[in-house]
Structures are given as structure tokens and as C-alpha cells.
Motif scaffolding. Structure first.
Motif: not given
Length: 62
Positions: A7-15, A21-27, A33-37
Motif C-alpha cells: 500500500v502507498a502511504r503518505g509521508v513528508d515529501g511524498g509517498y 507482510r514484512a511490516r517495512r518500507w519497500w522501495g 503516488c505510484p498507482d500503476e506500480l
């Protein structure tokens, strides 16, 4: 409806993409917002298409 793995989450400066499952940031941090990705990661997971989309969103940052 099943929970989405990515899922995409908004953070300071973007997404950022959160992997449930791993409960961590990916990428990386994305300005738009990278909807297609996200659709590809949660759907068919075609490696070539994911790579192309990563390059597309990375190029938008510059």
C-alpha cells in the motif's frame, strides 16, 4: 476482500510503499503516488513491468 500486500502511504515529501507482510518500507520515496506500480505489485507481479515502472517513477523525481 483480501488485504493488499503493498500500500502507498503518505509521508513528508511524498509517498512510500509499505509492505504489510514484512511490516517495512519497500522501495524509495516517490513524489507522486505510484498507482500503476502498486497495481502490478499486488496483481500479476510481472518482473519486467515492475522494473519499467520503477525506472519511470525514479525518473520523475529528477
Amino acid at each position: 476482500m483480501a488485504r493488499r500486500r503493498y500500500v502507498a502511504r503518505g509521508v513528508d515529501g511524498g509517498y512510500r510503499i509499505w509492505e504489510n507482510r514484512a511490516r517495512r518500507w519497500w522501495g524509495e520515496l516517490y513524489e507522486l503516488c505510484p498507482d500503476e506500480l502498486l497495481n502490478e505489485l499486488n496483481g500479476t507481479r510481472n518482473y519486467a513491468k515492475i522494473t519499467a515502472l520503477l525506472r519511470k517513477y525514479r525518473a520523475q523525481k529528477r
